[in-house]
Enzyme design. Structure first.
Site, PDB file in Angstrom:
ATOM      1  CG  ASN A  12      -1.950  -1.163   1.089  1.00 35.77           C
ATOM      2  OD1 ASN A  12      -2.632  -1.334   0.099  1.00 35.77           O
ATOM      3  ND2 ASN A  12      -1.971  -2.014   2.110  1.00 35.77           N
ATOM      4  NE  ARG A  19      -2.011   2.962   3.323  1.00 37.06           N
ATOM      5  CZ  ARG A  19      -1.052   2.364   4.011  1.00 37.06           C
ATOM      6  NH1 ARG A  19       0.219   2.659   3.777  1.00 37.06           N
ATOM      7  NH2 ARG A  19      -1.339   1.488   4.910  1.00 37.06           N
ATOM      8  CE1 TYR A  24       0.982   5.175   7.490  1.00 40.01           C
ATOM      9  CE2 TYR A  24      -1.134   5.141   6.356  1.00 40.01           C
ATOM     10  CZ  TYR A  24      -0.246   4.580   7.256  1.00 40.01           C
ATOM     11  OH  TYR A  24      -0.583   3.432   7.928  1.00 40.01           O
ATOM     12  CG  HIS A 101       7.015   1.672  11.217  1.00 41.53           C
ATOM     13  ND1 HIS A 101       6.355   0.776  10.414  1.00 41.53           N
ATOM     14  CD2 HIS A 101       7.871   0.946  11.974  1.00 41.53           C
ATOM     15  CE1 HIS A 101       6.783  -0.440  10.687  1.00 41.53           C
ATOM     16  NE2 HIS A 101       7.706  -0.373  11.617  1.00 41.53           N
ATOM     17  NE  ARG A 108      -1.773   4.443  12.634  1.00 40.44           N
ATOM     18  CZ  ARG A 108      -1.669   4.013  11.377  1.00 40.44           C
ATOM     19  NH1 ARG A 108      -0.482   3.877  10.827  1.00 40.44           N
ATOM     20  NH2 ARG A 108      -2.759   3.752  10.678  1.00 40.44           N
TER      21      ARG A 108
HETATM   22  C1  DQA Z   1       3.410   1.967   8.434  1.00 39.55           C
HETATM   23  C2  DQA Z   1       2.613   1.585   9.683  1.00 39.55           C
HETATM   24  C3  DQA Z   1       1.930   0.234   9.501  1.00 39.55           C
HETATM   25  O1  DQA Z   1       1.214  -0.118  10.663  1.00 39.55           O
HETATM   26  C4  DQA Z   1       0.963   0.291   8.331  1.00 39.55           C
HETATM   27  O2  DQA Z   1       0.395  -0.983   8.105  1.00 39.55           O
HETATM   28  C5  DQA Z   1       1.571   0.854   7.107  1.00 39.55           C
HETATM   29  C6  DQA Z   1       2.550   1.940   7.184  1.00 39.55           C
HETATM   30  C7  DQA Z   1       4.006   3.387   8.549  1.00 39.55           C
HETATM   31  O3  DQA Z   1       4.846   3.711   7.717  1.00 39.55           O
HETATM   32  O4  DQA Z   1       3.626   4.160   9.422  1.00 39.55           O
HETATM   33  O5  DQA Z   1       1.192   0.464   5.990  1.00 39.55           O
HETATM   34  O6  DQA Z   1       4.480   1.055   8.290  1.00 39.55           O
END
Ligand code: DQA
Length: 146
Positions: A12, A19, A24, A101, A108
């Site tokens: 993703n 998204r 993000y 991340h 979260r």
């Molecule tokens: C992520 C955090 C993950 O929990 C999530 O599934 C993502 C992105 C982040 O970059 O904050 O797809 O890795």
């Protein structure tokens, strides 16, 4: 020849910028690639950035890094919380591994609080937005030179 840092991104993250921008941000993976390349060049390091939605492909790419890359920066995305296969693949790699991340996974949902990958990572950066990738490049430079 310059050493190569491979920057791997999981499911993703191809939609970064579109998204859930409230989580993000609005920067794209292409702009992350440009930022990382710019920081890496100041250290005479090269970068390549890849993204896949397929877990087996990610395992193949991690294994390939054994022959091509001095370090791995990885945002495993949702696989952080589910994948022993990606942890095992990273354990075949001998160089530095930095886990990134974009969001602060600890602030979260509770299912995001545990990452299998963190058991292998030399460092973990979370909650610094996309800037976390460039910070990871700086950290890789330190680990490769000290
Ligand atoms: C992520 C955090 C993950 O929990 C999530 O599934 C993502 C992105 C982040 O970059 O904050 O797809 O890795």
């Amino acid at each position: 020849m310059s050493k190569l840092i491979t920057i791997l991104n999981g499911p993703n993250l191809n939609l970064l910028g579109l998204r859930q921008p409230e989580v993000y941000g609005t920067d794209t993976l292409d702009s992350v690639a440009r930022d990382c390349a710019a920081v890496a060049s100041t250290f005479e390091l090269d970068t390549e950035l890849k993204q896949t939605n397929h877990e087996g492909e990610m395992v193949d790419w991690i294994q390939a890094c054994r022959n091509t890359s001095a370090a791995i920066i990885i945002n495993p995305a949702a696989w952080s919380h589910t994948s022993v296969a990606i942890l095992d693949a990273l354990n075949t790699f001998e160089g530095p591994v930095i886990e990134v991340h974009i969001s602060n996974i600890h602030a979260r949902e509770s299912f995001r609080h545990h990452s299998f990958v963190s058991a292998r990572a030399n460092g973990v950066i979370a909650g610094c937005g996309v800037q976390g990738y460039a910070l990871a490049v700086q950290r890789v430079h330190t680990l490769l030179t000290t």
